[in-house]
Motif scaffolding. Structure first.
Motif, PDB file in Angstrom:
ATOM      1  N   PRO A 126       0.815  -1.213   0.000  1.00 64.96           N
ATOM      2  CA  PRO A 126       0.000   0.000   0.000  1.00 64.96           C
ATOM      3  C   PRO A 126       0.848   1.262   0.000  1.00 64.96           C
ATOM      4  O   PRO A 126       2.043   1.235   0.282  1.00 64.96           O
ATOM      5  CB  PRO A 126      -0.774  -0.122   1.309  1.00 64.96           C
ATOM      6  CG  PRO A 126       0.121  -0.928   2.194  1.00 64.96           C
ATOM      7  CD  PRO A 126       0.847  -1.886   1.303  1.00 64.96           C
ATOM      8  N   LYS A 127       0.219   2.382  -0.331  1.00 63.63           N
ATOM      9  CA  LYS A 127       0.883   3.682  -0.283  1.00 63.63           C
ATOM     10  C   LYS A 127       1.200   4.047   1.156  1.00 63.63           C
ATOM     11  O   LYS A 127       0.482   3.670   2.079  1.00 63.63           O
ATOM     12  CB  LYS A 127      -0.048   4.759  -0.848  1.00 63.63           C
ATOM     13  CG  LYS A 127       0.107   5.013  -2.320  1.00 63.63           C
ATOM     14  CD  LYS A 127      -0.685   6.260  -2.694  1.00 63.63           C
ATOM     15  CE  LYS A 127      -0.753   6.392  -4.190  1.00 63.63           C
ATOM     16  NZ  LYS A 127      -1.559   7.545  -4.601  1.00 63.63           N
ATOM     17  N   ASP A 128       2.282   4.790   1.334  1.00 65.41           N
ATOM     18  CA  ASP A 128       2.597   5.299   2.667  1.00 65.41           C
ATOM     19  C   ASP A 128       1.718   6.511   2.926  1.00 65.41           C
ATOM     20  O   ASP A 128       1.477   7.321   2.036  1.00 65.41           O
ATOM     21  CB  ASP A 128       4.080   5.702   2.708  1.00 65.41           C
ATOM     22  CG  ASP A 128       4.507   6.054   4.111  1.00 65.41           C
ATOM     23  OD1 ASP A 128       4.765   5.112   4.886  1.00 65.41           O
ATOM     24  OD2 ASP A 128       4.572   7.260   4.426  1.00 65.41           O
ATOM     25  N   TYR A 129       1.202   6.611   4.190  1.00 71.24           N
ATOM     26  CA  TYR A 129       0.239   7.692   4.432  1.00 71.24           C
ATOM     27  C   TYR A 129       0.890   9.063   4.433  1.00 71.24           C
ATOM     28  O   TYR A 129       0.234  10.070   4.236  1.00 71.24           O
ATOM     29  CB  TYR A 129      -0.541   7.440   5.731  1.00 71.24           C
ATOM     30  CG  TYR A 129       0.251   7.676   6.996  1.00 71.24           C
ATOM     31  CD1 TYR A 129       0.110   8.867   7.721  1.00 71.24           C
ATOM     32  CD2 TYR A 129       1.133   6.714   7.473  1.00 71.24           C
ATOM     33  CE1 TYR A 129       0.830   9.077   8.873  1.00 71.24           C
ATOM     34  CE2 TYR A 129       1.853   6.921   8.627  1.00 71.24           C
ATOM     35  CZ  TYR A 129       1.694   8.102   9.325  1.00 71.24           C
ATOM     36  OH  TYR A 129       2.417   8.310  10.451  1.00 71.24           O
ATOM     37  N   GLN A 130       2.253   9.080   4.638  1.00 70.13           N
ATOM     38  CA  GLN A 130       2.927  10.378   4.614  1.00 70.13           C
ATOM     39  C   GLN A 130       3.605  10.644   3.272  1.00 70.13           C
ATOM     40  O   GLN A 130       3.490  11.713   2.701  1.00 70.13           O
ATOM     41  CB  GLN A 130       4.011  10.420   5.700  1.00 70.13           C
ATOM     42  CG  GLN A 130       3.501  10.869   7.056  1.00 70.13           C
ATOM     43  CD  GLN A 130       4.643  10.906   8.052  1.00 70.13           C
ATOM     44  OE1 GLN A 130       5.513  10.047   8.049  1.00 70.13           O
ATOM     45  NE2 GLN A 130       4.615  11.909   8.911  1.00 70.13           N
ATOM     46  N   GLN A 131       4.341   9.620   2.775  1.00 72.73           N
ATOM     47  CA  GLN A 131       5.215   9.855   1.621  1.00 72.73           C
ATOM     48  C   GLN A 131       4.573   9.478   0.293  1.00 72.73           C
ATOM     49  O   GLN A 131       5.180   9.699  -0.756  1.00 72.73           O
ATOM     50  CB  GLN A 131       6.511   9.056   1.783  1.00 72.73           C
ATOM     51  CG  GLN A 131       7.237   9.372   3.065  1.00 72.73           C
ATOM     52  CD  GLN A 131       8.499   8.554   3.197  1.00 72.73           C
ATOM     53  OE1 GLN A 131       8.965   7.948   2.244  1.00 72.73           O
ATOM     54  NE2 GLN A 131       9.057   8.536   4.388  1.00 72.73           N
TER      55      GLN A 131
END
Lengths: 230, 227, 257
Positions: C48-53
Motif C-alpha cells: 500500500p501507499k505510505d500515508y505520509q510519503q
C-alpha cells in the motif's frame, strides 16, 4: 646433494627447486644450488635471465613462487638472514645529496661496522681516499659503485649478495672487486655475485651457475650444469 | 664483527633524513606556499567580506593543510625507493616498523610542523574568530601527525608506482575523513560555543593508537609493494 | 577435522572452484531474477501507499537492499582479503578482488536512489545525511581498492596490496560512521529516516526481504562470474585452463555451440 660429502656443516645458503614467476611468466628456475662459507659463486646469465630477481629472492625481499631456501640448514626468514647479509643492488642504495663519508656513516649506524674498519678506512680500501667529503652526486658512476662496495665491505656480515658488482668499473676497479671477494672468502665469508658475462671473476676458483633466459620449467638448472673449476 | 644496535640505527636514520632535508631545505617551502595559495584563492572565489569568510576559516585552513600534507606525502619514500636505500632498510637487522616510524617522524617535523606554524597567518587571512587563535594550531598539532601516519601506510602501498599522485589521493582521503571531522569539528564547536574537548580527546586517542599501529601497517604494506 | 581441511583444500584449488562456480552461477542469477521480480511486484504494486510519503517511499525496495549489499560486499571482500593475506590463498585473492566492483556498483545504486528519494522529500538532489555521507565514503574506499588493484602490474602483488587496503578500510569504516554521526549532530543536518518511528507493515516487509535475498544471490552470481574470469587469467598457463579451452573450442570448431 653432492656437496654434503665434502662439507659436513650445512651450506650457508641452499636453494632447492627455487623458481619465481611473475603473472605466471617464469622468470627463473627451478634452480638447485648451495653456497658454502669461504666460497664465491658467480651467477651468469644474459639480460633478462632473472639474475636480479634471484638475488632479491635470496635476500628475502621477494617470496619465491616455488621451492625453498635454507640458511645454515634452517628455512630462510628475513629475521635470520638480515644480521648476516650485505646486499648490493642495482641502485646502489646511496644518497646522492650526501657525501661518501656521510653515506658510509649512516650505513655503519644501520648495519654496524666490521672490526678494524671505519667509514674512512673502508673508503680508502676501495681506492677513494680523499673523496670522503665529495657529495656522491658529483662522483662518476664507477666511483659511486666503489662507495657502494665500501658500504658492503663495512658491514659486519658473512654473506654478500652483489648484483653486477663489476658494472661501470674500470680495469683496476674489477681487480679491486676480485681482491675484496677473495679476501672475504678467505676470512670465511661467502659471496654470490651476478654478471652478464662481460666481466668475470677471474682470480681464485669461482663456481659458476648459469641462468638461462628461457627456463623450460621441466629441467632443473643450477648445480646440474655447474662447471666446477676446483 | 660488531652488529649495530637498534638505537644507533634509528639515530643514524634520523640524522640522515634531517641532513637530507637540510641539504634541500628549499623544498620544504613548497607545501607552505601551496597551503598559502589555496587559502588565498577562497576570498577571490567567494568574496572578501568578513562575514562570509569567518564561518569557513577553520574548514579552509584544515582542508588547505590536509591537501598540502597530501602533496608532501609523495616524497616520504620515493627518494629512498628510487636510490635503493629503502631496500637497505628492509634488509637491515632492525625492526622495519621502528625505522619507518623514524622516517615518518622526520617527515612530520619537516612538512607538517611548518604548516602548523603557518596556520595563525592562514587563519588571519580568513578573519579567523580571535577566540580560536590558540585552538586552531592545537587541533592541527593533533590532526597532522595522524594524517602523516595514515598517509604513510597508503604511500607504502603505492611506493613502486610511476604516477601515484592521483591514486594516492584516492586511497588517502577516505581514511582522512574522521580526522578532518574531529579536528575541524572541535574548532567549529568552539566557535559555536559548544563543548569541544571530546573531539580533541578522540583525536588524541586515535593518535596514540596510530602511533603504535601505523608503523606496523606501514612495514607490512611496504613488504607487499616492494615484493 | 581432517575432512574439513581436505574439503577446504579441494574447494581452494582453482579447477575445483571453477567447476563448482560454473555450475552454481546460473542458479544464482536465475533464482535472484525470479525472487527479484516477485519482490519488485510486491513492493511496487501490492504494497500500500505510505500515508505520509505516498508512492515516493517505494524507492526503499531498491535503496535498502542495495545499501545492505554495499556493506555486505565490503565485509565479504575484507574476509577474503584477510584469508588471502594470512594464508596466501590465490582463490581468496581472486574472490576479494571480484567482489570490489560489484560492491561498488551496489553502493553507487544506493547513493543514486538515496539522492533520488531526497528530491520529493526535501526538494534537493543531495542531502548531507549521515548515512548517505558514510555510503559516499564507502564508495571512495571501493574506488581506492579497485584503483590500487589496477595500478600494480603483477596481478598477485596487486591483489595483496588491494587486500591490505581493504582491511585498513574495515578498521576505518566504523570510525567514519561514528565521526560522520557526530558531525551530523553538530551541523543539525536533515536525517533520512527510512521507516520513521513506526513499525514497518508486513505488506512492505515481505517484498523487502525477498529483494534482499535476490540481491545477495545476484551478488554471489556476479562474484562467481568475475572470479572465474580472474582464475582463468591468473592460471592461463596451467594445464586445467588448457584442457578447458580445448574442450570449449572443439564444439565450436565443428559448428555445435
Amino acid at each position: 646433494m653432492p656437496e654434503s660429502r665434502f662439507h659436513e656443516r650445512p651450506a650457508l645458503l641452499q636453494a632447492r627447486g627455487l623458481a619465481f614467476a611473475r603473472n605466471e611468466e617464469p622468470i627463473f628456475g627451478p634452480l638447485d644450488f648451495a653456497l658454502h662459507a669461504g666460497e664465491v659463486v658467480l651467477m651468469e646469465g644474459d639480460n633478462g635471465a632473472g639474475k636480479t630477481t634471484l638475488l632479491r629472492v635470496l635476500a628475502g625481499l621477494i617470496a619465491p613462487s616455488q621451492g625453498e631456501i635454507f640458511l645454515n640448514g634452517e628455512p630462510l626468514t628475513l629475521a635470520r638472514l638480515s644480521p648476516q647479509l650485505a646486499l648490493l643492488s642495482h641502485q646502489g642504495g646511496l644518497k646522492h645529496d650526501l657525501t661518501a663519508l656521510e653515506n658510509l656513516r649512516f650505513a655503519a649506524g644501520l648495519h654496524g661496522q666490521r672490526r678494524g674498519l671505519s667509514p674512512v678506512s673502508a673508503l680508502a680500501a676501495v681506492g677513494l681516499d680523499g673523496f670522503g667529503e665529495v657529495p656522491v652526486r658529483q662522483l662518476s658512476a664507477g666511483q659511486k659503485k666503489r662507495v657502494a662496495l665500501a658500504r658492503v665491505l663495512l658491514a659486519p656480515v658473512g654473506l654478500w649478495l652483489l648484483d653486477e658488482p663489476y658494472a661501470n668499473l674500470d680495469r683496476s676497479g674489477i681487480e679491486l672487486v676480485n681482491r675484496l671477494l677473495e679476501r672475504h672468502a678467505h676470512e670465511g665469508g661467502a659471496a654470490l655475485i651476478t654478471s652478464h658475462g662481460a666481466y668475470a671473476y677471474t682470480s681464485g676458483t669461482p663456481r659458476r651457475i648459469a641462468l638461462r633466459p628461457d627456463p623450460a620449467g621441466t629441467e632443473s638448472q643450477g648445480d646440474t650444469i655447474v662447471e666446477n673449476t676446483r | 664483527m660488531r652488529p649495530g644496535s637498534t638505537r644507533a640505527a634509528c639515530l643514524a636514520l634520523l640524522r640522515r633524513d634531517l641532513l637530507l632535508v637540510w641539504r634541500r631545505r628549499g623544498d620544504t617551502l613548497t607545501p607552505l606556499l601551496f597551503a598559502l595559495i589555496v587559502v588565498a584563492l577562497f576570498p577571490l572565489a567567494i568574496g572578501a567580506q568578513m562575514e562570509t569568510l569567518r564561518p569557513i576559516a577553520v574548514g579552509v585552513v584544515f582542508v588547505a593543510t590536509l591537501l598540502a600534507g597530501l602533496l608532501a606525502l609523495d616524497s616520504l619514500f620515493r627518494g629512498d625507493y628510487e636510490d635503493g636505500s629503502l631496500e637497505q632498510l628492509v634488509v637491515s637487522p632492525h625492526p622495519l616498523a621502528l625505522l619507518l616510524a623514524c622516517k615518518i617522524a622526520v617527515h612530520w617535523l619537516t612538512t607538517a610542523l611548518p604548516l602548523i606554524a603557518l596556520s595563525p597567518l592562514l587563519g588571519e587571512l580568513l578573519f579567523l574568530d580571535p577566540a580560536l587563535r590558540g585552538l586552531l594550531p592545537l587541533a592541527l598539532a593533533l590532526t597532522t601527525p595522524l594524517l602523516s601516519l595514515i598517509g604513510a601506510v597508503c604511500v607504502a602501498l603505492t611506493v613502486g608506482m610511476q604516477r601515484s599522485g592521483m591514486l594516492l589521493a584516492l586511497l588517502v582521503l577516505p581514511l582522512y575523513v574522521p580526522v578532518l571531522i574531529f579536528g575541524a569539528g572541535a574548532c567549529n564547536a568552539a566557535q559555536m560555543g559548544l563543548p569541544y574537548l571530546a573531539p580533541l580527546l578522540w583525536l588524541a586517542a586515535g593518535l596514540v593508537l596510530a602511533l603504535v599501529l601505523a608503523p606496523l601497517a606501514c612495514a607490512a604494506a611496504l613488504r607487499i609493494s616492494t615484493s | 577435522m581432517n575432512t574439513l581441511t581436505y574439503w577446504f583444500h579441494k574447494l581452494g584449488s582453482p579447477p575445483t572452484f571453477y567447476r563448482i562456480a560454473t555450475a552454481l552461477q546460473p542458479w544464482c542469477y536465475g533464482v535472484a531474477l525470479v525472487l527479484g521480480l516477485i519482490g519488485l511486484y510486491g513492493g511496487l504494486v501490492v504494497a500500500p501507499k505510505d500515508y505520509q510519503q505516498g508512492d515516493a517511499y517505494r524507492i526503499i525496495f531498491v535503496h535498502v537492499p542495495c545499501a545492505w549489499m554495499g556493506l555486505f560486499a565490503y565485509l565479504f571482500m575484507a574476509v577474503n582479503a584477510f584469508i588471502a593475506l594470512v594464508w596466501r590463498i590465490k582463490l581468496n585473492e581472486v574472490l576479494a578482488m571480484a567482489s570490489a566492483p560489484v560492491g561498488a556498483a551496489f553502493t553507487f545504486v544506493t547513493l543514486v536512489t538515496g539522492s533520488l528519494w531526497g528530491k520529493p522529500m526535501w526538494g534537493t538532489w543531495w542531502t548531507w545525511d549521515a548515512r548517505l555521507t558514510s555510503e559516499l565514503f564507502l564508495l571512495f574506499l571501493y574506488f581506492g581498492v579497485i584503483g590500487l588493484y589496477n595500478a600494480i602490474e603483477d596481478r598477485r602483488q596487486a591483489a595483496r596490496a588491494a587486500s591490505f587496503l581493504a582491511l585498513i578500510g574495515v578498521v576505518n569504516l566504523p570510525i567514519v560512521h561514528f565521526s560522520v554521526n557526530w558531525w551530523n549532530t553538530l551541523h543539525q543536518g536533515s536525517t533520512v529516516r527510512l521507516f520513521g518511528p513506526s513499525r514497518i507493515d508486513a505488506s512492505m516487509l515481505w517484498p523487502l526481504l525477498l529483494l534482499a535475498i535476490a540481491t545477495h544471490l545476484w551478488f554471489f552470481g556476479s562474484v562467481l562470474a568475475r572470479a572465474r574470469g580472474g582464475l582463468i587469467e591468473l592460471d592461463a598457463g596451467k594445464d586445467w585452463v588448457r584442457t578447458l579451452a580445448l574442450a570449449q573450442s572443439k564444439p565450436t570448431a565443428s559448428g555445435v555451440t
